[in-house]
Motif scaffolding. Sequence first.
Motif, PDB file in Angstrom:
ATOM      1  N   ASP A 244     -20.403  63.403  39.081  1.00 12.23           N
ATOM      2  CA  ASP A 244     -19.140  63.928  39.670  1.00 12.23           C
ATOM      3  C   ASP A 244     -19.017  63.665  41.169  1.00 12.23           C
ATOM      4  OD1 ASP A 244     -18.499  65.058  37.204  1.00 12.23           O
ATOM      5  OD2 ASP A 244     -19.007  67.018  37.616  1.00 12.23           O
ATOM      6  N   ASN A 245     -20.110  63.511  41.870  1.00 11.38           N
ATOM      7  CA  ASN A 245     -19.999  63.404  43.086  1.00 11.38           C
ATOM      8  C   ASN A 245     -20.397  62.053  43.796  1.00 11.38           C
ATOM      9  OD1 ASN A 245     -19.309  65.966  43.724  1.00 11.38           O
ATOM     10  ND2 ASN A 245     -21.474  66.767  43.923  1.00 11.38           N
ATOM     11  N   PHE A 246     -20.880  61.125  42.663  1.00 14.57           N
ATOM     12  CA  PHE A 246     -21.275  59.826  43.081  1.00 14.57           C
ATOM     13  C   PHE A 246     -20.386  58.994  44.034  1.00 14.57           C
ATOM     14  CE2 PHE A 246     -22.053  55.281  42.442  1.00 14.57           C
ATOM     15  CZ  PHE A 246     -23.388  55.136  42.649  1.00 14.57           C
ATOM     16  N   GLN A 247     -19.107  58.942  43.638  1.00 18.41           N
ATOM     17  CA  GLN A 247     -17.999  58.139  44.339  1.00 18.41           C
ATOM     18  C   GLN A 247     -18.167  58.528  45.992  1.00 18.41           C
ATOM     19  OE1 GLN A 247     -16.714  55.153  43.622  1.00 18.41           O
ATOM     20  NE2 GLN A 247     -17.757  55.200  41.695  1.00 18.41           N
ATOM     21  N   LYS A 248     -17.871  59.854  45.845  1.00 18.95           N
ATOM     22  CA  LYS A 248     -17.707  60.501  47.262  1.00 18.95           C
ATOM     23  C   LYS A 248     -19.068  60.259  48.058  1.00 18.95           C
ATOM     24  CE  LYS A 248     -18.213  64.876  47.770  1.00 18.95           C
ATOM     25  NZ  LYS A 248     -18.135  66.426  47.437  1.00 18.95           N
ATOM     26  N   THR A 249     -20.077  60.419  47.504  1.00 18.78           N
ATOM     27  CA  THR A 249     -21.482  60.325  48.322  1.00 18.78           C
ATOM     28  C   THR A 249     -21.719  58.864  48.781  1.00 18.78           C
ATOM     29  OG1 THR A 249     -22.435  62.064  47.188  1.00 18.78           O
ATOM     30  CG2 THR A 249     -23.886  60.666  48.251  1.00 18.78           C
ATOM     31  N   MET A 250     -21.322  57.751  47.922  1.00 13.54           N
ATOM     32  CA  MET A 250     -21.409  56.605  48.228  1.00 13.54           C
ATOM     33  C   MET A 250     -20.837  56.082  49.454  1.00 13.54           C
ATOM     34  SD  MET A 250     -24.249  55.131  46.960  1.00 13.54           S
ATOM     35  CE  MET A 250     -23.667  53.399  47.459  1.00 13.54           C
ATOM     36  N   ARG A 251     -19.456  56.668  49.315  1.00 12.30           N
ATOM     37  CA  ARG A 251     -18.424  56.244  50.455  1.00 12.30           C
ATOM     38  C   ARG A 251     -19.040  56.677  51.784  1.00 12.30           C
ATOM     39  NH1 ARG A 251     -15.209  59.141  53.258  1.00 12.30           N
ATOM     40  NH2 ARG A 251     -15.165  60.835  51.767  1.00 12.30           N
ATOM     41  N   LYS A 252     -19.503  57.973  51.635  1.00 14.04           N
ATOM     42  CA  LYS A 252     -20.021  58.461  53.019  1.00 14.04           C
ATOM     43  C   LYS A 252     -21.337  57.727  53.552  1.00 14.04           C
ATOM     44  CE  LYS A 252     -18.699  63.348  52.336  1.00 14.04           C
ATOM     45  NZ  LYS A 252     -19.048  64.791  52.142  1.00 14.04           N
ATOM     46  N   TYR A 253     -22.203  57.292  52.588  1.00 12.82           N
ATOM     47  CA  TYR A 253     -23.281  56.677  52.731  1.00 12.82           C
ATOM     48  C   TYR A 253     -23.004  55.398  53.333  1.00 12.82           C
ATOM     49  CZ  TYR A 253     -28.239  54.784  51.683  1.00 12.82           C
ATOM     50  OH  TYR A 253     -29.344  54.345  51.766  1.00 12.82           O
ATOM     51  N   GLN A 254     -22.342  54.406  52.886  1.00 13.11           N
ATOM     52  CA  GLN A 254     -22.109  53.129  53.318  1.00 13.11           C
ATOM     53  C   GLN A 254     -21.096  53.151  54.593  1.00 13.11           C
ATOM     54  OE1 GLN A 254     -24.082  50.707  50.743  1.00 13.11           O
ATOM     55  NE2 GLN A 254     -23.113  50.663  52.495  1.00 13.11           N
ATOM     56  N   GLN A 255     -20.363  54.410  54.897  1.00 13.91           N
ATOM     57  CA  GLN A 255     -19.666  54.448  56.022  1.00 13.91           C
ATOM     58  C   GLN A 255     -20.685  54.903  56.980  1.00 13.91           C
ATOM     59  OE1 GLN A 255     -15.838  56.744  55.447  1.00 13.91           O
ATOM     60  NE2 GLN A 255     -15.978  57.264  57.480  1.00 13.91           N
TER      61      GLN A 255
END
Length: 325
Positions: A244-255
């Motif tokens: 449920d949070n994978f997309q949000k977390t990966m965006r933050k991580y790669q940002q």
Amino acid sequence: GWAEDERPNIVLLLTDDQNYHSLGYAGNTQVQTPNLDRLASEGLIFDAAYDSTSICMASRAQVMTGMYEYKTGCNFSHGPLRREKWQESYPVLLRNAGYFTGFVGKFGFAVKGEDGDSNYHHNEDIPMDSFDYWCGWPGQGSYKTKENEFFLQYAEKYPHVTQAVGAASEDFIKAAKQDKRPFCLSVSFKAPHGPMSPDPAFDEVYANTAWKTPPNYDQLGAAHLPEQAKSGRQYLTINDFEPDNFQKTMRKYQQLVYGIDVAVGKLREALVRQGVADTTVILFLTDNGYNCGSHGFGGKVLPYEEGSRSPMVIYDPRHPVSGKG
């Protein structure tokens, strides 16, 4: 040995918890890392580089000393790096050899005497006086520049610490140019370590990216792994890599990684501006990598591929394999 005026300057760029696959040069077509990709294209990519321990404190002590964890004795549960072993670290050895030395960012372990513990959360736990120039912090530090004691001068212009680390590095390079000695700068980014609080200046970079899950993403509890490997702190809930949070977390991580890339680009421009780019060796690596969902893990610690494999590039302008692109 080299004549003193032929010795190169050295910049070591160390990131925190950076997965090997978070970079364009590693084959990830979803990310934007132009400055690190350029460094890789101009230097030598070490494609099979692995950390010795995929836990930050132990790994950082190893990077500084070149010793395995069983030699340093430094980790969260065992204790600090002893002062006599710190004397064998590359910053101390280079300073003793006549280099102007600087440290910027997260130090990440304690240096103490025989009766000391591994607590590294206070200035007195860190060997600040081993450097000619210090702009770092004890403990984990904060992504908010204003919360890091030695970075207050950068807080207004660079509220996110990644860019403040870049600015402090540029100031060191200016100071080193005035000093005249060869220099060694250790730049230790907090990014992309959790809690994942990226620089809002870069919110648009990945606003429309739909991240692919790793091919071995496992939301069922990593059934293929032995019980011992499943008993630690590693599940997807660590760092929010569950479905449920994978997309949000990966965006933050790669940002966060994007912020590093911007800072590295500015640092390289500073080397050119000061006229030292052609005499400066740049090393780029990480202490360990987050699993980012691989094997059903969100963290690191266990020596699986994703936590252990490190991006590693060495750019030496004097070496025949280094060139312009």
